[in-house]
Design a protein around this motif. Structure first.
Motif, mmCIF file in Angstrom:
data_model
loop_
_atom_site.group_PDB
_atom_site.id
_atom_site.type_symbol
_atom_site.label_atom_id
_atom_site.label_comp_id
_atom_site.label_asym_id
_atom_site.label_seq_id
_atom_site.Cartn_x
_atom_site.Cartn_y
_atom_site.Cartn_z
ATOM 1 N N ALA A 88 1.219 2.376 14.631
ATOM 2 C CA ALA A 88 2.178 1.530 13.913
ATOM 3 C C ALA A 88 1.572 0.148 13.659
ATOM 4 N N GLY A 89 0.930 -0.409 14.659
ATOM 5 C CA GLY A 89 0.295 -1.712 14.503
ATOM 6 C C GLY A 89 -0.743 -1.695 13.391
ATOM 7 N N HIS A 90 -1.569 -0.655 13.374
ATOM 8 C CA HIS A 90 -2.631 -0.561 12.363
ATOM 9 C C HIS A 90 -2.057 -0.347 10.970
ATOM 10 N N VAL A 91 -1.055 0.502 10.879
ATOM 11 C CA VAL A 91 -0.506 0.803 9.549
ATOM 12 C C VAL A 91 0.257 -0.414 9.007
ATOM 13 N N ASN A 92 0.939 -1.118 9.888
ATOM 14 C CA ASN A 92 1.648 -2.331 9.461
ATOM 15 C C ASN A 92 0.671 -3.397 8.976
ATOM 16 N N ALA A 93 -0.483 -3.476 9.621
ATOM 17 C CA ALA A 93 -1.494 -4.447 9.203
ATOM 18 C C ALA A 93 -1.991 -4.124 7.791
ATOM 19 N N ILE A 94 -2.175 -2.834 7.493
ATOM 20 C CA ILE A 94 -2.621 -2.455 6.139
ATOM 21 C C ILE A 94 -1.551 -2.835 5.123
ATOM 22 N N LEU A 95 -0.293 -2.493 5.435
ATOM 23 C CA LEU A 95 0.797 -2.795 4.493
ATOM 24 C C LEU A 95 0.866 -4.288 4.194
ATOM 25 N N SER A 96 0.681 -5.081 5.227
ATOM 26 C CA SER A 96 0.729 -6.522 5.047
ATOM 27 C C SER A 96 -0.513 -7.029 4.302
ATOM 28 N N ASP A 97 -1.693 -6.549 4.700
ATOM 29 C CA ASP A 97 -2.942 -6.989 4.064
ATOM 30 C C ASP A 97 -3.001 -6.657 2.578
ATOM 31 N N TYR A 98 -2.419 -5.520 2.188
ATOM 32 C CA TYR A 98 -2.523 -5.094 0.792
ATOM 33 C C TYR A 98 -1.279 -5.464 -0.009
ATOM 34 N N GLY A 99 -0.405 -6.266 0.604
ATOM 35 C CA GLY A 99 0.711 -6.863 -0.134
ATOM 36 C C GLY A 99 1.831 -5.913 -0.487
ATOM 37 N N ALA A 100 2.190 -5.015 0.425
ATOM 38 C CA ALA A 100 3.255 -4.057 0.124
ATOM 39 C C ALA A 100 4.574 -4.763 -0.183
ATOM 40 N N VAL A 101 5.182 -4.393 -1.303
ATOM 41 C CA VAL A 101 6.487 -4.938 -1.692
ATOM 42 C C VAL A 101 7.372 -3.776 -2.153
ATOM 43 N N PRO A 102 8.208 -3.264 -1.243
ATOM 44 C CA PRO A 102 9.029 -2.100 -1.613
ATOM 45 C C PRO A 102 9.945 -2.413 -2.780
ATOM 46 N N ARG A 103 10.047 -1.479 -3.689
ATOM 47 C CA ARG A 103 10.993 -1.640 -4.806
ATOM 48 C C ARG A 103 11.271 -0.285 -5.437
ATOM 49 N N VAL A 104 12.354 -0.235 -6.198
ATOM 50 C CA VAL A 104 12.671 0.986 -6.922
ATOM 51 C C VAL A 104 11.999 0.896 -8.280
ATOM 52 N N SER A 105 11.189 1.868 -8.586
ATOM 53 C CA SER A 105 10.482 1.902 -9.862
ATOM 54 C C SER A 105 11.129 2.945 -10.766
ATOM 55 N N MET A 106 11.131 2.647 -12.070
ATOM 56 C CA MET A 106 11.686 3.581 -13.055
ATOM 57 C C MET A 106 10.586 4.036 -14.012
ATOM 58 N N HIS A 107 9.318 3.830 -13.637
ATOM 59 C CA HIS A 107 8.256 4.009 -14.632
ATOM 60 C C HIS A 107 8.146 5.421 -15.186
ATOM 61 N N ASN A 108 8.632 6.417 -14.450
ATOM 62 C CA ASN A 108 8.591 7.775 -15.019
ATOM 63 C C ASN A 108 9.988 8.276 -15.367
ATOM 64 N N GLY A 109 10.932 7.324 -15.463
ATOM 65 C CA GLY A 109 12.280 7.688 -15.888
ATOM 66 C C GLY A 109 13.249 7.932 -14.746
ATOM 67 N N GLU A 110 12.721 8.311 -13.581
ATOM 68 C CA GLU A 110 13.569 8.600 -12.422
ATOM 69 C C GLU A 110 13.387 7.491 -11.393
ATOM 70 N N PRO A 111 14.500 6.982 -10.826
ATOM 71 C CA PRO A 111 14.316 5.955 -9.805
ATOM 72 C C PRO A 111 13.630 6.508 -8.562
ATOM 73 N N HIS A 112 12.589 5.833 -8.125
ATOM 74 C CA HIS A 112 11.904 6.223 -6.893
ATOM 75 C C HIS A 112 11.198 5.003 -6.316
ATOM 76 N N LEU A 113 10.758 5.126 -5.080
ATOM 77 C CA LEU A 113 10.184 3.965 -4.398
ATOM 78 C C LEU A 113 8.705 3.758 -4.719
ATOM 79 N N HIS A 114 8.351 2.509 -4.866
ATOM 80 C CA HIS A 114 6.953 2.097 -4.993
ATOM 81 C C HIS A 114 6.720 0.940 -4.044
ATOM 82 N N PHE A 115 5.473 0.736 -3.678
ATOM 83 C CA PHE A 115 5.165 -0.283 -2.667
ATOM 84 C C PHE A 115 4.063 -1.240 -3.065
ATOM 85 N N GLU A 116 3.364 -0.930 -4.168
ATOM 86 C CA GLU A 116 2.259 -1.807 -4.562
ATOM 87 C C GLU A 116 2.800 -3.045 -5.282
#
Ligand SMILES: [Zn+2]
Ligand SMILES: [Zn+2]
Length: 187
Positions: free
Chosen positions: A80-108
């Motif tokens: 968990a510590g390692h994975v959280n560090a990656i998410l933070s280092d690479y700027g994860a920002v959870p959001r709902v994306s509609m780019h393919n027409g269907e709402p789904h989660l994206h993190f980049e």
């Protein structure tokens, strides 16, 4: 798993990426190799990340090491510590994306680079496995000359090798060893 689109294939991509680092050479030593690998996952990143630039290769090699560290963690807290560090280092920002027409989660990050997309996407894939099943779902191959990682989907998590190629080779080697021993005893 909790979210479509960010489940098995991001995990496959993480495993694929980690396993490009081989004892006999780096399978993504060149930008062209990386492009080719990512081409197989284009449906995941098209429209949300830029194609990789040659200058990102080094950062992606570093990400690969970090993903391996998560997968070989001895316990869930460490993973968990390692994975959280990656998410933070690479700027994860959870959001709902509609780019393919269907709402789904994206993190980049919006308008992110390939590196930020790859980091957040693969880390979220691994995070989902850890949350669902624990880090015990990941394994590294037991064969002496193979370090490949895998997701152990066996019921009792008893898988020892990355592939049937490695398990067959290990079985043959073990058999030979037993035979040699028996022969030595017979003398
Ligand atoms: Zn999407
Ligand atoms: Zn193996």
């Amino acid at each position: 798993m909790y979210f479509n689109h960010y489940t098995n294939r991001p995990v496959d991509l993480a495993v694929h990426l980690v396993n490009t680092c081989q004892a006999d050479g780096d399978q993504i030593a060149e930008a062209d190799d990386l492009n080719q690998l990512l081409e197989g996952y284009r449906d995941l990143w098209e429209g949300v990340a830029q194609p990789p630039k040659a200058s990102e290769l080094k950062a992606i090699h570093q990400l690969r090491d970090s993903l391996r560290t998560v997968m070989v963690s001895p316990d869930d807290a460490t993973a968990a510590g390692h994975v959280n560090a990656i998410l933070s280092d690479y700027g994860a920002v959870p959001r709902v994306s509609m780019h393919n027409g269907e709402p789904h989660l994206h993190f980049e990050p919006v308008n992110g680079t390939m590196t930020s997309w790859l980091g957040t996407t693969t880390a979220m894939g691994l995070a989902a496995v850890i949350v669902e099943d624990g880090v015990g779902r990941f394994g590294a191959c037991n064969a002496s000359d193979c370090d490949d990682v895998f997701v152990d989907t066996s019921r009792n998590r008893s898988r020892l090798n990355c592939s049937t190629t490695c398990s067959t080779r290990e079985a043959v080697a073990a058999h030979r060893k037993r035979k040699d021993k028996a022969k030595a005893k017979g003398k």
